[in-house]
Scaffold this motif. Structure first.
Motif, PDB file in Angstrom:
ATOM      1  N   GLY A  19       2.474   5.296  -2.576  1.00 36.44           N
ATOM      2  CA  GLY A  19       3.099   4.338  -3.470  1.00 36.44           C
ATOM      3  C   GLY A  19       2.307   3.055  -3.573  1.00 36.44           C
ATOM      4  O   GLY A  19       1.339   2.824  -2.843  1.00 36.44           O
ATOM      5  N   ASP A 100       6.419   0.014  -5.889  1.00 36.02           N
ATOM      6  CA  ASP A 100       7.544   0.610  -5.178  1.00 36.02           C
ATOM      7  C   ASP A 100       8.132  -0.340  -4.142  1.00 36.02           C
ATOM      8  O   ASP A 100       9.285  -0.192  -3.732  1.00 36.02           O
ATOM      9  CB  ASP A 100       7.074   1.896  -4.461  1.00 36.02           C
ATOM     10  CG  ASP A 100       6.522   2.921  -5.435  1.00 36.02           C
ATOM     11  OD1 ASP A 100       7.313   3.497  -6.185  1.00 36.02           O
ATOM     12  OD2 ASP A 100       5.286   3.114  -5.445  1.00 36.02           O
ATOM     13  N   LEU A 183       7.981   4.292   1.217  1.00 32.23           N
ATOM     14  CA  LEU A 183       7.359   4.803   0.002  1.00 32.23           C
ATOM     15  C   LEU A 183       7.856   6.209  -0.299  1.00 32.23           C
ATOM     16  O   LEU A 183       8.267   6.934   0.605  1.00 32.23           O
ATOM     17  CB  LEU A 183       5.832   4.806   0.159  1.00 32.23           C
ATOM     18  CG  LEU A 183       5.179   3.435   0.333  1.00 32.23           C
ATOM     19  CD1 LEU A 183       3.665   3.585   0.439  1.00 32.23           C
ATOM     20  CD2 LEU A 183       5.552   2.487  -0.798  1.00 32.23           C
TER      21      LEU A 183
END
Length: 309
Positions: A19, A100, A183
């Motif tokens: 992420g 994220d 993530l």
């Protein structure tokens, strides 16, 4: 960067995480130093001056557990009146909307109006956020941090708090672990040997600008920027790079060049050495200094120089 549209194949293992993570904070709080420490590579330029970072810089850290795409952002500038400062604010806010997770970096024992404005922007974007308290190695009374953090967290919500020293690389393993577990499970976007999505051309300009930040006095570095006119790999394996240092006034040009060209030569020599280490080949660097009055307020010039999306 929208990572959801990209894919690098199957998961390396069932719990592999990947992420994008924004490193955000007020100017000169240590974001670039933290990025470099997290990826184990000197990618983002660093100087003691605020407003060193002018672009979003992506640094990629790949491990067996996952791949973290760290985004080093310009600090938010309050009351931004000049076009370039407004551009930096847009870059920082855009980065917040595309990640994220965000790590808000603050200085140990300090929470300023700028920190508050940045926190409000993260809340507005509804970004999950961690707090990293940097420069804890400089805190004379570490016990005094406890009431500071207690008061801070009573008024602000963070998923986790970490005490770090980006410069001394303390507390980073715990921060990395906290980031990875938040993530999504997702295949890696980049190859395991890639460290950034930025071109060598862009990095060359940044390395020249870093030397301007380090070697010029007071406000002059903020009136300068760098444009790469030519980047050619010659047949002899040497990267030939021609760069323009733009300034706003003739007096600034004279300072950058220095007596007998000494200052410009020193800037070029130091930048070239950094380029050769990063690019892993010999570099021939040629610098010119040119005047463009008011370039920091010239939207067309800023776009040409890569300051606007």
């Amino acid at each position: 960067m929208n990572v959801e549209t990209e894919s690098a194949g199957d998961l390396p293992h069932e719990n592999y995480r990947c992420g994008a993570v924004a490193l955000v904070g007020r100017p000169n709080v240590g974001k670039s130093t933290l990025l470099n420490a997290l990826i184990g590579f000197r990618l983002s330029i660093v100087s003691p001056r605020p407003q060193t970072t002018r672009h979003r810089i992506l640094g990629i850290a790949t491990s067996e557990a996952g791949q973290v795409m760290y985004v080093d952002t310009p600090g938010l500038h309050r009351g931004a009146k000049r076009a370039m400062n407004r551009s930096l604010n847009r870059a920082a806010r855009t980065a917040m909307a595309e990640v994220d997770l965000a790590v808000q970096l603050i200085e140990a024992g300090r929470w300023t109006d700028e920190d508050e404005a940045l926190y409000a922007a993260l809340v507005e974007q509804n970004v999950p956020r961690l707090l990293a308290i940097n420069k804890v190695d400089l805190a004379k009374d570490k016990g005094a941090l406890l009431p500071f953090v207690a008061e801070l967290t009573a008024r602000h919500q963070f998923e986790d708090i970490h005490y770090v020293s980006a410069l001394k690389q303390k507390g980073l393993k715990e921060l990395e672990s906290a980031i990875l577990k938040r993530l999504p499970v997702r295949p890696p976007v980049f190859g395991e040997d890639e460290i950034t999505d930025r071109s060598e051309r862009f990095l060359a300009a940044e390395m020249v600008r870093e030397q301007l930040m380090l070697r010029l006095d007071q406000e002059l570095p903020y009136a300068t920027t760098v444009e790469i006119e030519q980047f050619t790999d010659r047949e002899d394996g040497v990267a030939e790079i021609h760069a323009i240092v733009w300034v706003e006034r003739d007096g600034q040009k004279a300072i950058v060049i220095g007596q007998g060209g000494a200052q410009l030569k020193a800037i070029g020599s130091a930048a070239r050495r950094h380029m050769e280490r990063l690019f892993e080949r010999k570099v021939f660097l040629k610098l010119w200094v040119k005047v463009r009055e008011g370039w920091v307020d010239d939207e067309a010039m800023l776009k040409k120089l890569g300051y606007t999306d």
